[in-house]
Design a protein around this motif. Structure first.
Motif, PDB file in Angstrom:
ATOM      1  N   ARG A 259      79.687  -7.941  56.293  1.00  0.00           N
ATOM      2  CA  ARG A 259      79.031  -8.638  57.393  1.00  0.00           C
ATOM      3  C   ARG A 259      77.538  -8.402  57.333  1.00  0.00           C
ATOM      4  O   ARG A 259      77.064  -7.396  56.787  1.00  0.00           O
ATOM      5  CB  ARG A 259      79.585  -8.203  58.749  1.00  0.00           C
ATOM      6  N   THR A 260      76.792  -9.346  57.902  1.00  0.00           N
ATOM      7  CA  THR A 260      75.339  -9.287  57.934  1.00  0.00           C
ATOM      8  C   THR A 260      74.890  -8.773  59.291  1.00  0.00           C
ATOM      9  O   THR A 260      75.292  -9.314  60.326  1.00  0.00           O
ATOM     10  CB  THR A 260      74.731 -10.674  57.682  1.00  0.00           C
ATOM     11  N   VAL A 261      74.072  -7.732  59.290  1.00  0.00           N
ATOM     12  CA  VAL A 261      73.550  -7.149  60.529  1.00  0.00           C
ATOM     13  C   VAL A 261      72.076  -7.522  60.651  1.00  0.00           C
ATOM     14  O   VAL A 261      71.317  -7.432  59.678  1.00  0.00           O
ATOM     15  CB  VAL A 261      73.713  -5.619  60.537  1.00  0.00           C
ATOM     16  N   THR A 262      71.672  -7.949  61.848  1.00  0.00           N
ATOM     17  CA  THR A 262      70.296  -8.379  62.102  1.00  0.00           C
ATOM     18  C   THR A 262      69.543  -7.315  62.893  1.00  0.00           C
ATOM     19  O   THR A 262      70.053  -6.790  63.891  1.00  0.00           O
ATOM     20  CB  THR A 262      70.283  -9.693  62.898  1.00  0.00           C
ATOM     21  N   VAL A 263      68.336  -6.990  62.451  1.00  0.00           N
ATOM     22  CA  VAL A 263      67.445  -6.085  63.180  1.00  0.00           C
ATOM     23  C   VAL A 263      66.055  -6.714  63.193  1.00  0.00           C
ATOM     24  O   VAL A 263      65.762  -7.630  62.428  1.00  0.00           O
ATOM     25  CB  VAL A 263      67.401  -4.681  62.533  1.00  0.00           C
ATOM     26  N   TRP A 264      65.198  -6.185  64.060  1.00  0.00           N
ATOM     27  CA  TRP A 264      63.868  -6.782  64.208  1.00  0.00           C
ATOM     28  C   TRP A 264      62.769  -5.875  63.680  1.00  0.00           C
ATOM     29  O   TRP A 264      61.590  -6.129  63.873  1.00  0.00           O
ATOM     30  CB  TRP A 264      63.627  -7.160  65.670  1.00  0.00           C
ATOM     31  N   SER A 265      63.185  -4.815  63.008  1.00  0.00           N
ATOM     32  CA  SER A 265      62.236  -3.933  62.332  1.00  0.00           C
ATOM     33  C   SER A 265      62.916  -3.362  61.102  1.00  0.00           C
ATOM     34  O   SER A 265      64.081  -2.933  61.166  1.00  0.00           O
ATOM     35  CB  SER A 265      61.791  -2.792  63.251  1.00  0.00           C
ATOM     36  N   ALA A 266      62.206  -3.346  59.984  1.00  0.00           N
ATOM     37  CA  ALA A 266      62.781  -2.807  58.748  1.00  0.00           C
ATOM     38  C   ALA A 266      63.124  -1.334  58.902  1.00  0.00           C
ATOM     39  O   ALA A 266      63.985  -0.812  58.186  1.00  0.00           O
ATOM     40  CB  ALA A 266      61.805  -3.013  57.594  1.00  0.00           C
ATOM     41  N   ARG A 267      62.479  -0.650  59.849  1.00  0.00           N
ATOM     42  CA  ARG A 267      62.768   0.772  60.059  1.00  0.00           C
ATOM     43  C   ARG A 267      64.164   0.998  60.628  1.00  0.00           C
ATOM     44  O   ARG A 267      64.681   2.119  60.593  1.00  0.00           O
ATOM     45  CB  ARG A 267      61.720   1.382  60.991  1.00  0.00           C
ATOM     46  N   ASP A 268      64.779  -0.066  61.169  1.00  0.00           N
ATOM     47  CA  ASP A 268      66.113   0.066  61.754  1.00  0.00           C
ATOM     48  C   ASP A 268      67.234  -0.129  60.733  1.00  0.00           C
ATOM     49  O   ASP A 268      68.414  -0.082  61.095  1.00  0.00           O
ATOM     50  CB  ASP A 268      66.291  -0.952  62.885  1.00  0.00           C
ATOM     51  N   VAL A 269      66.881  -0.355  59.476  1.00  0.00           N
ATOM     52  CA  VAL A 269      67.898  -0.529  58.432  1.00  0.00           C
ATOM     53  C   VAL A 269      68.329   0.844  57.930  1.00  0.00           C
ATOM     54  O   VAL A 269      67.493   1.636  57.479  1.00  0.00           O
ATOM     55  CB  VAL A 269      67.350  -1.362  57.257  1.00  0.00           C
ATOM     56  N   PRO A 270      69.631   1.179  58.003  1.00  0.00           N
ATOM     57  CA  PRO A 270      70.093   2.481  57.498  1.00  0.00           C
ATOM     58  C   PRO A 270      69.777   2.643  56.016  1.00  0.00           C
ATOM     59  O   PRO A 270      69.788   1.679  55.245  1.00  0.00           O
ATOM     60  CB  PRO A 270      71.612   2.434  57.740  1.00  0.00           C
ATOM     61  N   ALA A 271      69.515   3.871  55.622  1.00  0.00           N
ATOM     62  CA  ALA A 271      69.104   4.142  54.240  1.00  0.00           C
ATOM     63  C   ALA A 271      70.140   3.665  53.230  1.00  0.00           C
ATOM     64  O   ALA A 271      69.793   3.211  52.133  1.00  0.00           O
ATOM     65  CB  ALA A 271      68.844   5.638  54.074  1.00  0.00           C
ATOM     66  N   ASP A 272      71.426   3.746  53.593  1.00  0.00           N
ATOM     67  CA  ASP A 272      72.480   3.351  52.655  1.00  0.00           C
ATOM     68  C   ASP A 272      72.463   1.863  52.333  1.00  0.00           C
ATOM     69  O   ASP A 272      73.058   1.436  51.328  1.00  0.00           O
ATOM     70  CB  ASP A 272      73.860   3.711  53.223  1.00  0.00           C
ATOM     71  N   TYR A 273      71.791   1.062  53.178  1.00  0.00           N
ATOM     72  CA  TYR A 273      71.845  -0.387  52.999  1.00  0.00           C
ATOM     73  C   TYR A 273      70.478  -0.999  52.687  1.00  0.00           C
ATOM     74  O   TYR A 273      70.333  -2.222  52.690  1.00  0.00           O
ATOM     75  CB  TYR A 273      72.417  -1.050  54.260  1.00  0.00           C
ATOM     76  N   VAL A 274      69.494  -0.158  52.403  1.00  0.00           N
ATOM     77  CA  VAL A 274      68.145  -0.670  52.142  1.00  0.00           C
ATOM     78  C   VAL A 274      68.135  -1.625  50.955  1.00  0.00           C
ATOM     79  O   VAL A 274      67.383  -2.604  50.925  1.00  0.00           O
ATOM     80  CB  VAL A 274      67.171   0.508  51.908  1.00  0.00           C
ATOM     81  N   HIS A 275      69.004  -1.379  49.980  1.00  0.00           N
ATOM     82  CA  HIS A 275      69.015  -2.231  48.782  1.00  0.00           C
ATOM     83  C   HIS A 275      69.505  -3.646  49.075  1.00  0.00           C
ATOM     84  O   HIS A 275      69.358  -4.543  48.245  1.00  0.00           O
ATOM     85  CB  HIS A 275      69.886  -1.599  47.694  1.00  0.00           C
TER      86      HIS A 275
END
Length: 531
Positions: free
Chosen positions: A381-397
């Motif tokens: 699934r695709t998760v939406t956030v409004w800041s790149a800082r909110d992306v968990p480290a495991d999914y940065v790629h």
């Protein structure tokens, strides 16, 4: 392991035009959108609020939905006051999931194009096509109902159609994983010079767009309900591995064995035509290509049907190993019933032509996606956030940007006991392989006459896309039998869909696709092509 039949609860749906927001409910009531102040047309929040006020659980959008450019805003990834986005699916066909902040009501956003492949349908036509599809399917497959997706609907129809005497075991994990890694789907190849031609050095173009800037003829040939024509007596579990001489013996003793072979192939020295075996590009994201440079040698996996055609054409094929399946009628009844559903749709007396065409297209989508679903792992699934800082480290790629929003992908879960019986990659691999083979050389309604790319002058072949062939001539075998051709109306036949005269030679695939759409719109004089 037999699949369990599912009986889903039908979701209340509103059918809305993407641009205007006007539409219709399941029961035929007219819908007028709730549009916010100072707006002429509704935004996504307006559409969600409109559906929520009607108690709907799903929005089906009709009309032209905007294409998404990399890095640009996505129409589904926007701020929606009062609604919290859930796990979207942004690959085509897109799916949006939202939850109302106050009531907790969940709402899905989907596109009618997912089913009908058309963006010119009105909401009423789309709803009528949905109803016609469901009625025809239920008449052909007792107990069948419409699910959220064509794949889910078709998979359940297959479970309902599986003969009670057949209980095929699932494949061992190593063979299933190998099928994932080594099985291509439909063939996509642009065969004119230009920027979209494969530049590996081993894939030679067949048409020089510079030397021939204009075509007297552009023809579009396509398979009729192709997958339904290649589902007979497929192989399934139990499966056994064969190595070395045992694989070679199987190929010699039974060239029609239900098996996949790892082979070393060499293009004949005098070959001047399309390549016959696909192999992955070194850059995996570039997909598959089909070398045709004489003398080129490589190793790949292929279906027995593809190998038979290649050996008949004089290619040198050395089997290295194989996986042999057990022959069974695991898809036969399902394919027959899908054909009957299609016949019911095309014969529906009270439906307007656009609705019949859309319903037939929905059945085609259902068949194609069901086959693909056999080889699919469970979606992430695709998760939406409004800041790149909110992306968990495991999914940065997996991060992507859409305007002011950022998304990341969460992987799907493993198959469960309920979903595992629907996981049949051996069926998908064989259908894909047989369909690719039939595009190269397939039966016609004329005794002793074969159709397909290999029956054509190579200098006339512009490209292949799935079971579509684009050419600079009108193949006689693709004409209807009434005009002396080989199209007798059976499913699985390659038949002429449209012809254009005096057009620019397409250097790019998108230029060719424009010509395809125009050719289909024009059709064939004296003969109305079907879906």
């Amino acid at each position: 392991m037999r699949p369990t039949v599912w009986t889903p609860r039908q979701k209340r749906t509103v059918w809305l035009d993407f641009k205007t927001g006007r539409g219709i409910t399941d029961n035929g009531s007219t819908v007028r959108p709730k549009i916010g102040e100072r707006r002429k047309n509704p935004n996504l929040t307006d559409l969600l609020d409109t559906a929520q006020a009607l108690g709907a659980e799903r929005i089906m959008l009709t009309g032209k939905v905007p294409e998404v450019a990399p890095g640009k805003a996505h129409w589904l990834i926007v701020r929606t006051p009062g609604w919290t986005p859930g796990g979207h699916w942004l690959n085509k066909p897109v799916t949006g999931r939202f939850t109302h902040d106050v009531s907790g009501q969940e709402l899905e956003v989907r596109t009618a194009e997912e089913w009908f492949g058309l963006d010119e349908l009105t909401p009423t036509q789309a709803r009528d096509a949905w109803s016609l599809t469901g009625t025809a399917l239920a008449e052909a497959v007792p107990g069948a109902v419409m699910f959220l997706t064509p794949a889910g609907t078709g998979a359940n129809a297959w479970a309902l159609s599986l003969p009670k005497s057949i209980d095929p075991p699932t494949l061992p994990g190593d063979i299933a994983e190998e099928l994932h890694l080594t099985s291509g789907q439909h063939r996509i190849e642009h065969l004119t010079t230009g920027p979209d031609r494969c530049d590996c050095g081993a894939c030679l173009p067949l048409v020089d767009a510079e030397a021939t800037p204009t075509l007297e003829t552009f023809s579009y040939v396509d398979g009729r309900f192709m997958y339904a024509g290649v589902c007979r007596e497929l192989g399934t579990g139990p499966a056994r591995r064969l190595t070395g001489s045992h694989a070679a013996d199987l190929l010699e003793l039974d060239p029609y064995a239900r098996a996949r072979f790892k082979v070393r192939v060499t293009v004949p020295g005098d070959w001047h035509h399309v390549g016959l075996f696909g192999v992955k590009h070194e850059e995996i994201s570039a997909g598959w290509h089909y070398p045709n440079q004489p003398g080129t040698t490589w190793e790949t996996w292929a279906d027995g049907a593809e190998i038979k055609i290649a050996r008949d054409a004089g290619w040198i094929v050395h089997p290295l190993e194989a996986v042999e399946f057990t022959k069974a009628r695991v898809l036969d009844t399902f394919a027959d019933r899908m054909v009957r559903a299609r016949e019911r749709v095309n014969a529906a007396p009270d439906a307007e032509p656009e609705v019949r065409r859309a319903a037939a297209a929905a059945l085609r989508s259902m068949l194609i996606q069901t086959i693909g679903n056999f080889a699919s792992r469970i979606k992430g699934r695709t998760v939406t956030v409004w800041s790149a800082r909110d992306v968990p480290a495991d999914y940065v790629h997996t991060i992507k940007r859409f305007g002011d929003a950022w998304t990341y992908e969460q992987p799907g879960r493993p198959h469960t006991e309920r979903t595992l019986p629907y996981y049949r990659p051996e069926l998908a691999a064989q259908v894909w392989g047989r369909a690719r083979a039939r595009v190269l050389r397939g039966p016609t309604g004329l005794a002793g006459v074969s159709g397909g790319v290999l029956s054509m002058d190579p200098s006339t072949v512009l490209g292949i896309n799935g079971d579509a062939i684009y050419s600079t001539v009108v193949p006689s075998w693709a004409l209807p039998t009434a005009q002396g051709g080989g199209d007798d109306g059976k499913v699985g036949r390659l038949r002429l869909k449209g012809v254009l005269r005096n057009v620019p030679t397409p250097r790019r695939a998108d230029e060719r696709n424009v010509l395809r759409a125009k050719a289909e719109a024009v059709g064939v004089p004296g003969w109305e092509a079907d879906v």
